[in-house]
Design a protein around this motif. Structure first.
Motif, PDB file in Angstrom:
ATOM      1  N   GLY A 121      36.915  32.836  37.901  1.00 14.14           N
ATOM      2  CA  GLY A 121      37.745  32.443  36.754  1.00 14.14           C
ATOM      3  C   GLY A 121      39.153  32.014  37.109  1.00 14.14           C
ATOM      4  O   GLY A 121      40.060  32.111  36.285  1.00 14.14           O
ATOM      5  N   PHE A 122      39.360  31.510  38.346  1.00 13.35           N
ATOM      6  CA  PHE A 122      40.715  31.154  38.787  1.00 13.35           C
ATOM      7  C   PHE A 122      41.024  29.662  38.698  1.00 13.35           C
ATOM      8  O   PHE A 122      42.149  29.249  38.959  1.00 13.35           O
ATOM      9  CB  PHE A 122      40.948  31.599  40.251  1.00 13.35           C
ATOM     10  N   MET A 137      35.104  31.088  31.744  1.00 14.57           N
ATOM     11  CA  MET A 137      34.991  32.163  32.732  1.00 14.57           C
ATOM     12  C   MET A 137      36.311  32.923  32.749  1.00 14.57           C
ATOM     13  O   MET A 137      37.340  32.372  33.129  1.00 14.57           O
ATOM     14  CB  MET A 137      34.769  31.585  34.135  1.00 14.57           C
ATOM     15  N   VAL A 138      36.289  34.171  32.329  1.00 14.42           N
ATOM     16  CA  VAL A 138      37.505  35.000  32.345  1.00 14.42           C
ATOM     17  C   VAL A 138      37.605  35.660  33.725  1.00 14.42           C
ATOM     18  O   VAL A 138      36.597  36.148  34.251  1.00 14.42           O
ATOM     19  CB  VAL A 138      37.435  36.078  31.234  1.00 14.42           C
ATOM     20  N   PRO A 139      38.786  35.663  34.360  1.00 21.28           N
ATOM     21  CA  PRO A 139      38.912  36.306  35.675  1.00 21.28           C
ATOM     22  C   PRO A 139      38.301  37.713  35.680  1.00 21.28           C
ATOM     23  O   PRO A 139      38.473  38.475  34.727  1.00 21.28           O
ATOM     24  CB  PRO A 139      40.423  36.333  35.918  1.00 21.28           C
ATOM     25  N   ALA A 140      37.592  38.011  36.763  1.00 19.49           N
ATOM     26  CA  ALA A 140      36.735  39.199  36.806  1.00 19.49           C
ATOM     27  C   ALA A 140      37.491  40.525  36.639  1.00 19.49           C
ATOM     28  O   ALA A 140      37.030  41.406  35.910  1.00 19.49           O
ATOM     29  CB  ALA A 140      35.931  39.207  38.104  1.00 19.49           C
ATOM     30  N   THR A 141      38.640  40.686  37.284  1.00 19.23           N
ATOM     31  CA  THR A 141      39.341  41.977  37.184  1.00 19.23           C
ATOM     32  C   THR A 141      39.913  42.202  35.780  1.00 19.23           C
ATOM     33  O   THR A 141      39.672  43.260  35.181  1.00 19.23           O
ATOM     34  CB  THR A 141      40.415  42.122  38.285  1.00 19.23           C
ATOM     35  N   PRO A 142      40.648  41.230  35.186  1.00 21.10           N
ATOM     36  CA  PRO A 142      41.106  41.420  33.805  1.00 21.10           C
ATOM     37  C   PRO A 142      39.954  41.672  32.824  1.00 21.10           C
ATOM     38  O   PRO A 142      40.060  42.539  31.945  1.00 21.10           O
ATOM     39  CB  PRO A 142      41.821  40.097  33.485  1.00 21.10           C
ATOM     40  N   LYS A 143      38.853  40.943  33.010  1.00 19.71           N
ATOM     41  CA  LYS A 143      37.681  41.151  32.149  1.00 19.71           C
ATOM     42  C   LYS A 143      37.181  42.591  32.303  1.00 19.71           C
ATOM     43  O   LYS A 143      36.862  43.261  31.315  1.00 19.71           O
ATOM     44  CB  LYS A 143      36.594  40.149  32.559  1.00 19.71           C
ATOM     45  N   GLY A 144      37.141  43.083  33.539  1.00 18.56           N
ATOM     46  CA  GLY A 144      36.704  44.452  33.823  1.00 18.56           C
ATOM     47  C   GLY A 144      37.608  45.497  33.187  1.00 18.56           C
ATOM     48  O   GLY A 144      37.145  46.511  32.675  1.00 18.56           O
ATOM     49  N   ILE A 145      38.926  45.225  33.186  1.00 18.95           N
ATOM     50  CA  ILE A 145      39.887  46.161  32.591  1.00 18.95           C
ATOM     51  C   ILE A 145      39.636  46.276  31.086  1.00 18.95           C
ATOM     52  O   ILE A 145      39.615  47.372  30.526  1.00 18.95           O
ATOM     53  CB  ILE A 145      41.345  45.703  32.877  1.00 18.95           C
ATOM     54  N   SER A 279      31.841  42.486  36.357  1.00 14.78           N
ATOM     55  CA  SER A 279      32.304  41.317  35.592  1.00 14.78           C
ATOM     56  C   SER A 279      31.948  40.023  36.304  1.00 14.78           C
ATOM     57  O   SER A 279      31.593  39.026  35.672  1.00 14.78           O
ATOM     58  CB  SER A 279      33.815  41.377  35.394  1.00 14.78           C
ATOM     59  N   LEU A 280      32.050  40.047  37.631  1.00 10.28           N
ATOM     60  CA  LEU A 280      31.695  38.875  38.438  1.00 10.28           C
ATOM     61  C   LEU A 280      30.212  38.526  38.251  1.00 10.28           C
ATOM     62  O   LEU A 280      29.840  37.360  38.073  1.00 10.28           O
ATOM     63  CB  LEU A 280      31.979  39.193  39.909  1.00 10.28           C
ATOM     64  N   LEU A 281      29.375  39.553  38.239  1.00 11.89           N
ATOM     65  CA  LEU A 281      27.936  39.337  38.040  1.00 11.89           C
ATOM     66  C   LEU A 281      27.654  38.873  36.612  1.00 11.89           C
ATOM     67  O   LEU A 281      26.793  38.020  36.392  1.00 11.89           O
ATOM     68  CB  LEU A 281      27.153  40.611  38.365  1.00 11.89           C
TER      69      LEU A 281
END
Length: 291
Positions: A121-122, A137-145, A279-281
């Motif tokens: 998502g970058f 695609m939302v960046p994986a770490t922010p989405k995870g948070i 989130s990446l998956l």
């Protein structure tokens, strides 16, 4: 005593949901989602991350490909590899693991990834759509948070949220997501960074403190309000000669000092880290369905 936000447990629940989706795809004779990861060089932490991503793919039934290139790989060779992955119909999404060696321009590589395959998502197009609240695609770490907060039933509406760090990978996107008009969101967000004056004064007003400052144990007990929700994004290898590995993992938060004051806190390891992979998956599953 704070309640631990168990990222391992929550990420496993998400991986189970993804596994069920993959089983449906298999049952209908569809193509399995396929995630590729490109690693340049032999950075220890990057190698650990990428291997964890490959294992997670196996767990949910994805196909995965790891492309490990030597440290001396030229920028144009890496861009050529990115183009091959863009053009490969078998690959639904891929990541180029950062940090990259100094001689490679990271932004140039990100710009070269097809936005619909950019599961990190970058890509500027994905970040722009995220700013406009368009499907992307939302960046994986922010989405995870956000998933951690949602699945822990933490109320964010009207709360004072302080984000420490302004990177385009975590700090900036998570500040946008937390201020959005959504159930997990609707917070009043302040972004702090290395030039912020009276940092402790600001952080100690936070109902929700998201720390992505990139410095081990930077946030101490006196910087946190009693009852705050603390999300620690940092992960650092700190020398620990007594351990077999020779290191231990620490976050950006001094856990022993902050934990007694917080209402909820993420541990390191086992907090945000597993959520980034989940989130990446999830992004890869979306990419495979859209393609």
């Amino acid at each position: 005593m704070a309640q631990l936000i168990d990222g391992k447990k929550i990420s496993n629940e998400i991986l189970e949901e993804i596994t069920a989706e993959v089983q449906k795809i298999n049952a209908s004779g569809g193509k399995k989602p396929h995630l590729a990861a490109v690693l340049v060089g032999d950075d220890g932490a990057s190698l650990t991350y990428v291997n964890a991503k490959v294992r997670a793919c196996e767990k949910v039934g994805f196909d995965s490909t790891l492309i490990h290139l030597p440290e001396a790989t030229k920028e144009e060779e890496l861009l050529q590899k990115v183009q091959e992955l863009n053009d490969d119909p078998q690959i639904d999404g891929f990541i180029v693991q950062v940090p990259l060696p100094k001689h490679i321009d990271e932004q140039k590589v990100v710009d070269a990834i097809k936005p619909e395959k950019d599961v990190d998502g970058f890509h500027p197009s994905n970040l722009g759509k995220m700013m406009l609240d368009l499907p992307t695609m939302v960046p994986a770490t922010p989405k995870g948070i956000l998933l951690l907060l949602e699945k822990s039933n933490i109320d964010t509406v009207g709360k004072n949220c302080v984000v420490m760090g302004r990177s385009h990978t975590v700090g900036t996107p998570v500040s946008v997501l937390m201020s959005r008009n959504k159930n997990t969101g609707n917070s009043t967000v302040t972004v702090t960074h290395s030039r912020t004056k009276d940092l402790a004064g600001i952080t100690s007003q936070a109902d929700i403190l998201i720390v992505a400052i990139g410095r081990p144990e930077f946030v101490t007990g006196d910087m946190v309000k009693t009852g705050a929700v603390v999300i620690d994004v940092g992960i650092h290898r700190v020398p620990a000669p007594e351990k077999k590995s020779g290191f231990r993992l620490k976050g950006d938060v001094k856990f022993d000092e902050v934990e007694p004051k917080a209402s909820y806190i993420t541990p390191v390891p086992g907090g945000v880290g597993p959520m980034t992979i989940a989130s990446l998956l999830h992004n890869t599953l979306i990419a495979s369905q859209e393609q």
